[in-house]
Design a protein around this motif. Structure first.
Motif, PDB file in Angstrom:
ATOM      1  N   TYR A  36      -2.908   5.093   4.723  1.00 46.96           N
ATOM      2  CA  TYR A  36      -2.656   4.473   3.417  1.00 46.96           C
ATOM      3  C   TYR A  36      -3.831   4.761   2.497  1.00 46.96           C
ATOM      4  O   TYR A  36      -4.974   4.427   2.805  1.00 46.96           O
ATOM      5  N   TYR A  68      -5.222  -4.448   8.678  1.00 44.97           N
ATOM      6  CA  TYR A  68      -6.477  -3.826   9.104  1.00 44.97           C
ATOM      7  C   TYR A  68      -6.719  -4.015  10.602  1.00 44.97           C
ATOM      8  O   TYR A  68      -7.854  -4.166  11.051  1.00 44.97           O
ATOM      9  N   TYR A  90     -10.841   8.328   1.247  1.00 45.76           N
ATOM     10  CA  TYR A  90     -11.548   7.052   1.374  1.00 45.76           C
ATOM     11  C   TYR A  90     -13.021   7.186   0.983  1.00 45.76           C
ATOM     12  O   TYR A  90     -13.603   8.267   1.116  1.00 45.76           O
ATOM     13  N   ASP A 131       0.715  -2.721   7.284  1.00 43.67           N
ATOM     14  CA  ASP A 131      -0.310  -2.140   6.399  1.00 43.67           C
ATOM     15  C   ASP A 131      -1.589  -2.972   6.434  1.00 43.67           C
ATOM     16  O   ASP A 131      -2.335  -3.013   5.475  1.00 43.67           O
ATOM     17  N   MET A 158       0.842  -1.195   0.000  1.00 47.06           N
ATOM     18  CA  MET A 158       0.000   0.000   0.000  1.00 47.06           C
ATOM     19  C   MET A 158       0.876   1.242   0.000  1.00 47.06           C
ATOM     20  O   MET A 158       1.972   1.252   0.544  1.00 47.06           O
ATOM     21  N   TRP A 185     -12.699   3.463   9.720  1.00 46.71           N
ATOM     22  CA  TRP A 185     -11.661   3.456   8.702  1.00 46.71           C
ATOM     23  C   TRP A 185     -10.331   3.842   9.327  1.00 46.71           C
ATOM     24  O   TRP A 185     -10.271   4.616  10.283  1.00 46.71           O
ATOM     25  N   HIS A 215       0.219   4.395  10.983  1.00 46.77           N
ATOM     26  CA  HIS A 215      -0.739   4.240   9.875  1.00 46.77           C
ATOM     27  C   HIS A 215      -1.758   3.144  10.182  1.00 46.77           C
ATOM     28  O   HIS A 215      -2.469   2.697   9.289  1.00 46.77           O
ATOM     29  N   SER A 216      -1.812   2.751  11.443  1.00 47.64           N
ATOM     30  CA  SER A 216      -2.792   1.747  11.877  1.00 47.64           C
ATOM     31  C   SER A 216      -3.665   2.300  12.994  1.00 47.64           C
ATOM     32  O   SER A 216      -4.036   1.595  13.932  1.00 47.64           O
ATOM     33  N   SER A 242      -4.665   3.389  -0.224  1.00 46.18           N
ATOM     34  CA  SER A 242      -5.217   2.237  -0.934  1.00 46.18           C
ATOM     35  C   SER A 242      -6.049   1.306  -0.054  1.00 46.18           C
ATOM     36  O   SER A 242      -6.440   0.222  -0.497  1.00 46.18           O
ATOM     37  N   ARG A 243      -6.342   1.717   1.170  1.00 40.40           N
ATOM     38  CA  ARG A 243      -7.199   0.870   1.999  1.00 40.40           C
ATOM     39  C   ARG A 243      -8.612   0.824   1.418  1.00 40.40           C
ATOM     40  O   ARG A 243      -9.111   1.813   0.874  1.00 40.40           O
ATOM     41  N   THR A 244      -9.268  -0.314   1.596  1.00 37.31           N
ATOM     42  CA  THR A 244     -10.578  -0.527   0.959  1.00 37.31           C
ATOM     43  C   THR A 244     -11.695  -0.839   1.943  1.00 37.31           C
ATOM     44  O   THR A 244     -12.842  -1.031   1.529  1.00 37.31           O
ATOM     45  N   LYS A 245     -11.387  -0.890   3.248  1.00 42.12           N
ATOM     46  CA  LYS A 245     -12.418  -1.234   4.236  1.00 42.12           C
ATOM     47  C   LYS A 245     -11.983  -0.744   5.606  1.00 42.12           C
ATOM     48  O   LYS A 245     -10.812  -0.399   5.812  1.00 42.12           O
TER      49      LYS A 245
END
Length: 319
Positions: free
Chosen positions: A61, A248, A144, A246, A1, A57, A131-132, A63-66
């Motif tokens: 990053y 979730y 997002y 990177d 990501m 969320w 980033h978490s 490019s996260r998707t969920k």
């Protein structure tokens, strides 16, 4: 990501705030610890768990998707309150967050002024730049695909965070007691210049001793000790993106592991991390929990070395 475009600005902002914190401290050195009958610092600490209980969320990053689907470790805010020999006060907050958005900073400062008569120049709100951690109010909304329900969750979490910060500052101020402050510096070397070294090539470049580009491997340390010598708090920093992982899961990343390691060694102390000017630095290689823990242990070891060195005692004056 890939990291979001705001990473450089956030790291620089946090660096500038940290520099303000260091400038607040008079760095006159003493040959020995302050005598008991001399004016001394007062210091207080407090902490609060800020791990989201809803699947928010995650920030950092693009490019996260969920949203997040669990946690590897809890996220925290930690506060160090200081009072000098003249009764002047300042508070420093560290947090397992990507950064502090302007609205949260402004609302929190207003509340701290109303409740505790603290002006903005007495307040430092810093973040680890993990980033978490969660997306916060007004930050990265354009990155997002957030729907109304998710925005409502973020707004609720952000309001609760503001209240939690104010509450925790109040507890730290109530905890003020005589203390000694000392400054030190360690070093650790896992930060790699990400502009000058292609990430896939880094293991080979490390093996060959051929890494390029500027780095800052210093680990500045501020130790707060009780009159009996026990460590009450340790504030430390490093100039490197907090981006080993990177996934979730909520996680403080390498900085979280460093704080856990220090608090295991010093059970009665608060370990508090701030990010340095590391926008062009990454912890490489990465993307494994084992690496995040290794880098955290390396950083904690650098802090421990600084704590073992002869103390450079700070005179009790805030500027």
């Amino acid at each position: 990501m890939r990291e979001g475009g705001g990473g450089r600005k956030l790291a620089l902002m946090n660096f500038l705030r940290v520099r303000v914190a260091w400038l607040l401290l008079s760095v006159s050195l003493a040959g020995s610890l302050l005598a008991a009958d001399q004016p001394s610092w007062k210091a207080g600490t407090a902490r609060a768990n800020i791990t989201p209980t809803q699947p928010l969320w995650m920030a950092g990053y693009a490019s996260r998707t969920k949203p997040a689907d669990g946690k590897l470790m809890d996220l925290w805010i930690k506060v160090l309150a200081l009072e000098d020999a003249h009764g002047h006060r300042a508070v420093i907050m560290t947090s397992d967050l990507l950064g502090i958005p302007q609205s949260i900073y402004q609302h929190t400062c207003a509340s701290l002024k109303e409740k505790f008569a603290l002006e903005p120049d007495q307040i430092l709100l810093s973040a680890s730049h993990t980033h978490s951690g969660p997306v916060l109010r007004g930050a990265l909304y354009d990155v997002y695909p957030l729907d109304d329900a998710q925005i409502a969750l973020i707004e609720k979490y952000s309001a609760d965070l503001e209240a939690r910060i104010v509450e925790t500052v109040g507890k730290a101020l109530a905890d003020l007691a005589p203390a000694r402050l000392a400054a030190g510096q360690g070093t650790t070397s896992f930060a790699v210049n990400r502009r000058n070294n292609p990430e896939p090539s880094v293991p080979k470049l490390i093996e060959e001793g051929a890494l390029k580009g500027p780095v800052d491997h210093s680990v500045p340390v501020l130790a707060v000790c009780l009159p009996d010598g026990k460590l009450k708090a340790v504030l430390f920093g490093y100039a490197c993106h907090n981006t080993v992982m990177d996934f979730y899961k909520w996680c403080g990343d390498y900085a979280g592991f460093a704080q856990l390691a220090l608090e295991k060694s010093h059970p009665e102390a608060n370990a508090m991390f701030f990010i340095g000017c590391g926008a062009d630095q990454n912890p490489v290689p990465r993307r494994q929990i084992e690496l995040a823990e290794r880098y955290g242990n390396m950083l904690a070891a650098a802090v421990e070395e600084a704590l073992l060195a002869p103390p450079r005692t700070l005179s009790p004056e805030l500027r």
